[in-house]
Write a protein that holds these residues in place. Structure first.
Motif, short mmCIF file in Angstrom:
data_model
loop_
_atom_site.label_atom_id
_atom_site.label_comp_id
_atom_site.label_asym_id
_atom_site.label_seq_id
_atom_site.Cartn_x
_atom_site.Cartn_y
_atom_site.Cartn_z
N LEU A 141 -2.64 10.26 3.59
CA LEU A 141 -1.90 10.61 2.38
C LEU A 141 -2.71 10.28 1.13
CD1 LEU A 141 1.71 9.36 3.21
CD2 LEU A 141 0.94 11.73 3.00
N THR A 142 -3.34 9.12 1.13
CA THR A 142 -4.15 8.71 -0.02
C THR A 142 -5.35 9.62 -0.19
OG1 THR A 142 -3.43 6.44 0.34
CG2 THR A 142 -5.34 6.74 -1.05
N ALA A 143 -5.99 10.00 0.90
CA ALA A 143 -7.14 10.92 0.83
C ALA A 143 -6.71 12.28 0.28
CB ALA A 143 -7.78 11.07 2.20
N ASP A 144 -5.55 12.77 0.71
CA ASP A 144 -5.04 14.05 0.18
C ASP A 144 -4.79 13.95 -1.31
OD1 ASP A 144 -5.11 15.19 2.70
OD2 ASP A 144 -2.95 14.97 3.06
N LEU A 145 -4.20 12.86 -1.74
CA LEU A 145 -3.91 12.68 -3.17
C LEU A 145 -5.21 12.63 -3.97
CD1 LEU A 145 -1.63 12.27 -5.19
CD2 LEU A 145 -1.81 9.83 -4.76
N ALA A 146 -6.21 11.94 -3.47
CA ALA A 146 -7.50 11.88 -4.18
C ALA A 146 -8.12 13.27 -4.27
CB ALA A 146 -8.44 10.92 -3.46
N ARG A 147 -8.01 14.06 -3.21
CA ARG A 147 -8.57 15.41 -3.22
C ARG A 147 -7.84 16.28 -4.25
NH1 ARG A 147 -8.67 16.22 1.87
NH2 ARG A 147 -6.58 17.06 2.07
N ILE A 148 -6.52 16.14 -4.34
CA ILE A 148 -5.76 16.89 -5.35
C ILE A 148 -6.24 16.52 -6.75
CG2 ILE A 148 -3.48 17.15 -6.40
CD1 ILE A 148 -2.34 16.78 -3.50
N ASP B 15 1.74 6.79 -6.86
CA ASP B 15 0.72 7.77 -7.23
C ASP B 15 1.23 9.20 -7.03
OD1 ASP B 15 -1.06 5.77 -7.93
OD2 ASP B 15 -2.10 5.80 -5.99
N TYR B 16 1.97 9.44 -5.95
CA TYR B 16 2.55 10.77 -5.71
C TYR B 16 3.63 11.09 -6.75
CZ TYR B 16 0.22 12.38 -1.50
OH TYR B 16 -0.72 12.84 -0.61
N ARG B 17 4.42 10.10 -7.15
CA ARG B 17 5.43 10.34 -8.19
C ARG B 17 4.76 10.69 -9.52
NH1 ARG B 17 8.06 6.19 -5.34
NH2 ARG B 17 7.16 4.58 -6.68
N ALA B 18 3.66 10.02 -9.84
CA ALA B 18 2.94 10.34 -11.08
C ALA B 18 2.39 11.76 -11.03
CB ALA B 18 1.81 9.34 -11.30
N LEU B 19 1.87 12.16 -9.90
CA LEU B 19 1.37 13.53 -9.75
C LEU B 19 2.52 14.54 -9.89
CD1 LEU B 19 -0.84 15.59 -9.10
CD2 LEU B 19 -0.35 15.18 -6.67
N ALA C 291 0.83 -1.21 0.00
CA ALA C 291 0.00 0.00 0.00
C ALA C 291 0.87 1.25 0.00
CB ALA C 291 -0.93 -0.01 1.21
N ALA C 292 1.95 1.24 0.75
CA ALA C 292 2.86 2.39 0.78
C ALA C 292 3.53 2.59 -0.57
CB ALA C 292 3.90 2.21 1.88
N GLU C 293 3.96 1.50 -1.21
CA GLU C 293 4.59 1.60 -2.53
C GLU C 293 3.60 2.14 -3.56
OE1 GLU C 293 6.03 -2.36 -3.10
OE2 GLU C 293 7.77 -2.04 -1.81
N SER C 294 2.37 1.69 -3.50
CA SER C 294 1.34 2.16 -4.42
C SER C 294 1.07 3.66 -4.23
CB SER C 294 0.05 1.36 -4.21
OG SER C 294 -0.98 1.87 -5.00
N THR C 295 0.96 4.08 -2.98
CA THR C 295 0.72 5.49 -2.70
C THR C 295 1.90 6.34 -3.17
OG1 THR C 295 -0.70 4.92 -0.83
CG2 THR C 295 0.17 7.16 -0.87
N ALA C 296 3.11 5.87 -2.93
CA ALA C 296 4.30 6.59 -3.38
C ALA C 296 4.32 6.71 -4.90
CB ALA C 296 5.56 5.90 -2.87
N ARG D 248 -5.60 4.88 -5.81
CA ARG D 248 -6.41 3.75 -5.36
C ARG D 248 -6.67 3.90 -3.86
NH1 ARG D 248 -2.79 2.80 -8.94
NH2 ARG D 248 -1.06 2.44 -7.55
N PRO D 249 -7.94 3.82 -3.47
CA PRO D 249 -8.21 3.90 -2.03
C PRO D 249 -7.62 2.70 -1.31
CG PRO D 249 -10.22 3.41 -3.25
CD PRO D 249 -9.14 3.64 -4.26
#
Length: 83
Positions: A72-79, A11-15, A4-9, A31-32
């Protein structure tokens, strides 16, 4: 938790790539987290005096990590919604 941490990271790199290059927003939306499965691996906190404190500390750290990762995931989804 590591997946889950790798997936979130990722997603942040893609952003970050999107913000740096100005290309269209990342096609893959964040991904939630599956909080239920992450918390299911947390050992129950034992009653006082029945287990070494390290086990209770590990359970507390796992739960804290899951909550932090969820934020972190919720913040990314909001962005993504605001882009």
């Amino acid at each position: 938790l590591r997946r889950a941490a790798e997936s979130t990271a990722a997603d942040y790199r893609a952003l970050a790539r999107h913000l740096r290059t100005g290309d269209g927003p990342p096609e893959v939306l964040p991904r939630p987290l599956d909080l239920g499965s992450l918390l299911a691996v947390a050992p129950p906190v034992p009653p006082a005096g029945t287990a070494p404190p390290a086990r209770a500390d590990s359970a507390a750290l796992l739960v804290d990590s899951v909550i932090w990762l969820d934020a972190l995931t919720a913040d990314l989804a909001r962005i993504h919604r605001e882009m």
